[in-house]
Design a protein around this motif. Structure first.
Motif, PDB file in Angstrom:
ATOM      1  N   SER A   2     -37.415  28.146  39.707  1.00  0.00           N
ATOM      2  CA  SER A   2     -37.217  26.952  38.863  1.00  0.00           C
ATOM      3  C   SER A   2     -38.429  26.718  37.978  1.00  0.00           C
ATOM      4  N   GLY A   3     -38.967  27.836  37.436  1.00  0.00           N
ATOM      5  CA  GLY A   3     -40.122  27.744  36.541  1.00  0.00           C
ATOM      6  C   GLY A   3     -39.673  27.434  35.127  1.00  0.00           C
ATOM      7  N   TYR A   4     -40.319  28.102  34.186  1.00  0.00           N
ATOM      8  CA  TYR A   4     -40.087  27.796  32.775  1.00  0.00           C
ATOM      9  C   TYR A   4     -38.620  28.058  32.386  1.00  0.00           C
ATOM     10  N   MET A   5     -38.156  29.293  32.586  1.00  0.00           N
ATOM     11  CA  MET A   5     -36.786  29.618  32.166  1.00  0.00           C
ATOM     12  C   MET A   5     -35.759  29.005  33.107  1.00  0.00           C
ATOM     13  N   GLY A   6     -35.966  29.173  34.420  1.00  0.00           N
ATOM     14  CA  GLY A   6     -34.996  28.650  35.386  1.00  0.00           C
ATOM     15  C   GLY A   6     -34.834  27.140  35.231  1.00  0.00           C
ATOM     16  N   ALA A  18     -34.062  26.195  43.502  1.00  0.00           N
ATOM     17  CA  ALA A  18     -34.916  26.624  44.616  1.00  0.00           C
ATOM     18  C   ALA A  18     -36.097  27.390  44.050  1.00  0.00           C
ATOM     19  N   ASP A  19     -37.131  27.495  44.849  1.00  0.00           N
ATOM     20  CA  ASP A  19     -38.335  28.211  44.403  1.00  0.00           C
ATOM     21  C   ASP A  19     -38.993  28.822  45.632  1.00  0.00           C
ATOM     22  N   VAL A  20     -40.298  29.099  45.546  1.00  0.00           N
ATOM     23  CA  VAL A  20     -41.001  29.711  46.669  1.00  0.00           C
ATOM     24  C   VAL A  20     -40.828  28.858  47.927  1.00  0.00           C
ATOM     25  N   GLU A  59     -30.563  33.941  38.918  1.00  0.00           N
ATOM     26  CA  GLU A  59     -31.901  34.287  39.423  1.00  0.00           C
ATOM     27  C   GLU A  59     -32.864  34.280  38.247  1.00  0.00           C
ATOM     28  N   ALA A  60     -33.979  33.536  38.388  1.00  0.00           N
ATOM     29  CA  ALA A  60     -34.997  33.484  37.314  1.00  0.00           C
ATOM     30  C   ALA A  60     -36.390  33.502  37.923  1.00  0.00           C
ATOM     31  N   VAL A  61     -36.606  34.408  38.879  1.00  0.00           N
ATOM     32  CA  VAL A  61     -37.935  34.563  39.491  1.00  0.00           C
ATOM     33  C   VAL A  61     -38.747  35.521  38.611  1.00  0.00           C
ATOM     34  N   PRO A  62     -40.063  35.683  38.862  1.00  0.00           N
ATOM     35  CA  PRO A  62     -40.887  36.510  37.965  1.00  0.00           C
ATOM     36  C   PRO A  62     -40.359  37.931  37.784  1.00  0.00           C
ATOM     37  N   GLU A  63     -40.770  38.497  36.641  1.00  0.00           N
ATOM     38  CA  GLU A  63     -40.267  39.821  36.207  1.00  0.00           C
ATOM     39  C   GLU A  63     -40.938  40.955  36.995  1.00  0.00           C
ATOM     40  N   LYS A  64     -40.846  40.896  38.318  1.00  0.00           N
ATOM     41  CA  LYS A  64     -41.400  41.971  39.161  1.00  0.00           C
ATOM     42  C   LYS A  64     -40.266  42.410  40.056  1.00  0.00           C
ATOM     43  N   ILE A 119     -40.150  41.258  43.740  1.00  0.00           N
ATOM     44  CA  ILE A 119     -39.806  39.833  43.945  1.00  0.00           C
ATOM     45  C   ILE A 119     -38.314  39.630  43.685  1.00  0.00           C
ATOM     46  N   LYS A 120     -37.817  40.268  42.634  1.00  0.00           N
ATOM     47  CA  LYS A 120     -36.392  40.099  42.306  1.00  0.00           C
ATOM     48  C   LYS A 120     -35.523  40.699  43.421  1.00  0.00           C
ATOM     49  N   HIS A 121     -35.902  41.882  43.912  1.00  0.00           N
ATOM     50  CA  HIS A 121     -35.107  42.500  44.979  1.00  0.00           C
ATOM     51  C   HIS A 121     -35.097  41.624  46.236  1.00  0.00           C
ATOM     52  N   SER A 174     -28.705  37.507  36.620  1.00  0.00           N
ATOM     53  CA  SER A 174     -30.169  37.612  36.563  1.00  0.00           C
ATOM     54  C   SER A 174     -30.621  37.335  35.141  1.00  0.00           C
ATOM     55  N   ASN A 175     -31.733  36.611  35.032  1.00  0.00           N
ATOM     56  CA  ASN A 175     -32.277  36.321  33.703  1.00  0.00           C
ATOM     57  C   ASN A 175     -33.305  37.369  33.275  1.00  0.00           C
ATOM     58  N   THR A 176     -33.337  38.512  33.942  1.00  0.00           N
ATOM     59  CA  THR A 176     -34.358  39.508  33.602  1.00  0.00           C
ATOM     60  C   THR A 176     -34.371  39.816  32.110  1.00  0.00           C
ATOM     61  N   SER A 177     -35.584  40.036  31.585  1.00  0.00           N
ATOM     62  CA  SER A 177     -35.712  40.399  30.169  1.00  0.00           C
ATOM     63  C   SER A 177     -35.670  41.905  29.997  1.00  0.00           C
ATOM     64  N   THR A 178     -36.161  42.636  31.006  1.00  0.00           N
ATOM     65  CA  THR A 178     -36.419  44.059  30.777  1.00  0.00           C
ATOM     66  C   THR A 178     -35.969  45.000  31.895  1.00  0.00           C
ATOM     67  N   HIS A 204     -28.751  36.584  30.355  1.00  0.00           N
ATOM     68  CA  HIS A 204     -30.109  36.523  29.794  1.00  0.00           C
ATOM     69  C   HIS A 204     -30.219  35.406  28.753  1.00  0.00           C
ATOM     70  N   PHE A 205     -30.773  34.284  29.209  1.00  0.00           N
ATOM     71  CA  PHE A 205     -31.044  33.162  28.306  1.00  0.00           C
ATOM     72  C   PHE A 205     -32.344  33.451  27.559  1.00  0.00           C
ATOM     73  N   SER A 206     -32.504  32.821  26.391  1.00  0.00           N
ATOM     74  CA  SER A 206     -33.706  33.030  25.579  1.00  0.00           C
ATOM     75  C   SER A 206     -34.614  31.820  25.647  1.00  0.00           C
ATOM     76  N   ASN A 207     -35.848  32.039  25.328  1.00  0.00           N
ATOM     77  CA  ASN A 207     -36.895  31.018  25.389  1.00  0.00           C
ATOM     78  C   ASN A 207     -37.005  30.247  24.061  1.00  0.00           C
ATOM     79  N   PRO A 208     -36.974  28.939  24.034  1.00  0.00           N
ATOM     80  CA  PRO A 208     -36.785  27.991  25.132  1.00  0.00           C
ATOM     81  C   PRO A 208     -35.298  27.787  25.467  1.00  0.00           C
TER      82      PRO A 208
HETATM   83  N1  LIG Z   1     -40.600  33.179  29.490  1.00  0.00           N
HETATM   84  C1  LIG Z   1     -39.789  33.772  28.636  1.00  0.00           C
HETATM   85  O1  LIG Z   1     -40.000  33.756  27.405  1.00  0.00           O
HETATM   86  C2  LIG Z   1     -38.569  34.493  29.119  1.00  0.00           C
HETATM   87  C3  LIG Z   1     -37.488  34.688  28.236  1.00  0.00           C
HETATM   88  C4  LIG Z   1     -36.335  35.312  28.700  1.00  0.00           C
HETATM   89  C5  LIG Z   1     -36.284  35.763  30.018  1.00  0.00           C
HETATM   90  N2  LIG Z   1     -37.358  35.576  30.851  1.00  0.00           N
HETATM   91  C6  LIG Z   1     -37.239  36.040  32.241  1.00  0.00           C
HETATM   92  O2  LIG Z   1     -36.962  34.928  33.097  1.00  0.00           O
HETATM   93  C7  LIG Z   1     -37.513  35.171  34.386  1.00  0.00           C
HETATM   94  C8  LIG Z   1     -38.432  34.033  34.776  1.00  0.00           C
HETATM   95  O3  LIG Z   1     -39.473  33.930  33.831  1.00  0.00           O
HETATM   96  P1  LIG Z   1     -40.269  32.558  33.574  1.00  0.00           P
HETATM   97  O4  LIG Z   1     -40.946  32.718  32.247  1.00  0.00           O
HETATM   98  O5  LIG Z   1     -39.385  31.403  33.823  1.00  0.00           O
HETATM   99  O6  LIG Z   1     -41.381  32.650  34.741  1.00  0.00           O
HETATM  100  P2  LIG Z   1     -42.072  31.438  35.541  1.00  0.00           P
HETATM  101  O7  LIG Z   1     -43.287  32.037  36.155  1.00  0.00           O
HETATM  102  O8  LIG Z   1     -42.239  30.244  34.654  1.00  0.00           O
HETATM  103  O9  LIG Z   1     -41.006  31.059  36.653  1.00  0.00           O
HETATM  104  C9  LIG Z   1     -40.758  31.839  37.786  1.00  0.00           C
HETATM  105  C10 LIG Z   1     -40.515  30.900  38.954  1.00  0.00           C
HETATM  106  O10 LIG Z   1     -40.132  31.679  40.072  1.00  0.00           O
HETATM  107  C11 LIG Z   1     -40.821  31.152  41.210  1.00  0.00           C
HETATM  108  N3  LIG Z   1     -40.919  32.200  42.216  1.00  0.00           N
HETATM  109  C12 LIG Z   1     -41.880  33.155  42.379  1.00  0.00           C
HETATM  110  N4  LIG Z   1     -41.602  33.909  43.452  1.00  0.00           N
HETATM  111  C13 LIG Z   1     -40.466  33.408  43.997  1.00  0.00           C
HETATM  112  C14 LIG Z   1     -39.693  33.751  45.148  1.00  0.00           C
HETATM  113  N5  LIG Z   1     -40.052  34.775  45.916  1.00  0.00           N
HETATM  114  N6  LIG Z   1     -38.609  33.013  45.421  1.00  0.00           N
HETATM  115  C15 LIG Z   1     -38.238  31.976  44.635  1.00  0.00           C
HETATM  116  N7  LIG Z   1     -38.933  31.602  43.538  1.00  0.00           N
HETATM  117  C16 LIG Z   1     -40.034  32.316  43.220  1.00  0.00           C
HETATM  118  C17 LIG Z   1     -42.174  30.692  40.667  1.00  0.00           C
HETATM  119  O11 LIG Z   1     -42.800  29.758  41.538  1.00  0.00           O
HETATM  120  C18 LIG Z   1     -41.757  30.078  39.345  1.00  0.00           C
HETATM  121  O12 LIG Z   1     -41.398  28.714  39.475  1.00  0.00           O
HETATM  122  C19 LIG Z   1     -38.222  36.531  34.298  1.00  0.00           C
HETATM  123  O13 LIG Z   1     -37.336  37.528  34.723  1.00  0.00           O
HETATM  124  C20 LIG Z   1     -38.495  36.679  32.811  1.00  0.00           C
HETATM  125  O14 LIG Z   1     -38.625  38.004  32.397  1.00  0.00           O
HETATM  126  C21 LIG Z   1     -38.491  34.929  30.441  1.00  0.00           C
END
Ligand SMILES: NC(=O)c1ccc[n+]([C@@H]2O[C@H](COP(=O)([O-])OP(=O)(O)OC[C@H]3O[C@@H](n4cnc5c(N)ncnc54)[C@H](O)[C@@H]3O)[C@@H](O)[C@H]2O)c1
Length: 326
Positions: A14-18, A35-37, A91-96, A99-101, A119-123, A143-147
């Motif tokens: 539930s970070g920036y994109m989520g 949900a988040d960490v 799913e919108a957790v970090p692009e690793k 973590i996604k798996h 999944s909101n993965t970018s890549t 895949h949603f776009s920012n913002p």
């Molecule tokens: N920022 C962008 O411009 C953008 C645009 C399109 C797509 N995306 C994709 O969206 C996804 C999220 O990116 P973001 O920019 O929102 O990142 P972010 O860091 O703002 O948000 C990620 C969130 O996931 C949480 N998180 C980390 N590990 C977790 C876990 N194990 N379980 C649950 N939550 C966990 C973090 O605490 C954080 O709140 C990525 O895949 C990214 O590539 C990002």
């Protein structure tokens, strides 16, 4: 407050994109569990989303009722509680990938077997992420776009075993947010990033070759061909310009860059078949020739409206504000 006629969705991460995705899904009429960490972080993010919505509403960017709707419909939960009973999970957790798996495994274990998972993965390839999803036929890229609250386009990316039947369901979910989706194959970069990086790559070459400064390139993009892009994509633009004209321009570019600007086969084939775009009634898109005057009138109206809007907005505050010496 929950209302059992509303669909229940979950956003994991539930970070920036989520966070932005949760806001738009809530405004579309769904109950959204985030949900988040851990639960504390999710609860803190829920508070942030409500405060942000209040500011957006005060600025006229969200409807006045949005903050109350978001407060009523978004709840914070653990991953397991969030996905249990949800029909759509994003799913919108970090692009690793690790973590996604891990997250997709947890989602799969706790969700209903037929819940759709996006999944909101970018890549990362969707097929690669699908390895961690049980019943991967209910999984795809959304895949949603920012913002996320304000950019209207969403790429939908099925992988090889995604069930065709879930695509219209996700299209409906996206349409309910007021956004527009387009379908893309599971290929590196998808469409958005592949095109965006192709443009950026060529722009950096121009700077490195000393052809123009970053400032002047940005000006040219904004005020010339980029100015058309909110209305027309590259194929509509090529059809309107004339595909024979494009073929001549390619020939000219090839004098310096024979490989980089080799004439695309699909362009060559259309020109050879006499399909030259709108002027011949057929090109990449089938615009009937008798609609050309209507199209030209629409185009002109759109460009004047965009110019007016840009003049009203004024320039982006990218450069230091002008200072006045007293
Ligand atoms: N920022 C962008 O411009 C953008 C645009 C399109 C797509 N995306 C994709 O969206 C996804 C999220 O990116 P973001 O920019 O929102 O990142 P972010 O860091 O703002 O948000 C990620 C969130 O996931 C949480 N998180 C980390 N590990 C977790 C876990 N194990 N379980 C649950 N939550 C966990 C973090 O605490 C954080 O709140 C990525 O895949 C990214 O590539 C990002």
């Amino acid at each position: 407050m929950t209302d059992n006629t509303r669909p229940v969705y979950a956003v994991i991460g539930s970070g920036y994109m989520g966070g932005g995705i949760a806001q738009v899904l809530a405004m579309s009429g769904a109950d959204v569990r985030i949900a988040d960490v851990d639960l504390d972080i999710a609860a803190g993010n829920r508070d942030r989303l409500i405060r942000e919505a209040e500011q957006f509403a005060a600025d006229g960017l969200f409807p006045a009722e949005a903050p109350a709707l978001i407060a009523a419909r978004i709840t914070a939960a653990t991953i397991e509680d969030a996905v249990s009973g949800a029909t759509f999970i994003e799913e919108a957790v970090p692009e690793k990938i690790e973590i996604k798996h891990d997250t997709l495994r947890r989602i799969s274990r706790a969700a209903a077997p037929d819940a759709i998972i996006g999944s909101n993965t970018s890549t990362i390839l969707i097929g690669k992420l699908a390895e961690a999803v049980s019943n991967p036929e209910r999984f795809l890229g959304v895949h949603f776009s920012n913002p996320a609250p304000f950019i209207p386009g969403v790429e939908l990316i099925p992988h090889t075993t995604t069930d065709e039947a879930i695509i219209p369901v996700v299209e409906q979910i996206v349409a309910a947010t007021g956004k527009e989706s387009a379908r893309v194959k599971d290929a590196t970069g998808f469409v958005l990033n592949r095109l965006q990086y192709a443009l950026f790559h060529e722009a950096t070459q121009l700077v490195e070759e000393g052809v123009a400064t970053p400032e002047d390139i940005d000006t040219i993009v904004r005020t010339t061909f980029g100015f058309r892009l909110p209305v027309f994509g590259p194929f509509a633009i090529a059809d309107m310009a004339g595909l024979d004209v494009y073929a001549f321009c390619y020939a000219s570019l090839q004098t310096e860059f024979p490989e980089r600007f080799a004439t695309p086969k699909i362009l060559d084939d259309l020109v050879t078949a006499g399909k030259l775009g709108t002027k011949s009634g057929a090109g990449f898109l089938d615009v009937p020739a008798d609609r050309t005057p209507e199209l030209v009138a629409y185009r002109n109206k759109a460009y004047v409206a965009i110019k007016k809007l840009m003049d009203e907005l004024g320039p982006a505050p990218i450069h230091a504000a002008a200072t006045h010496n007293s």
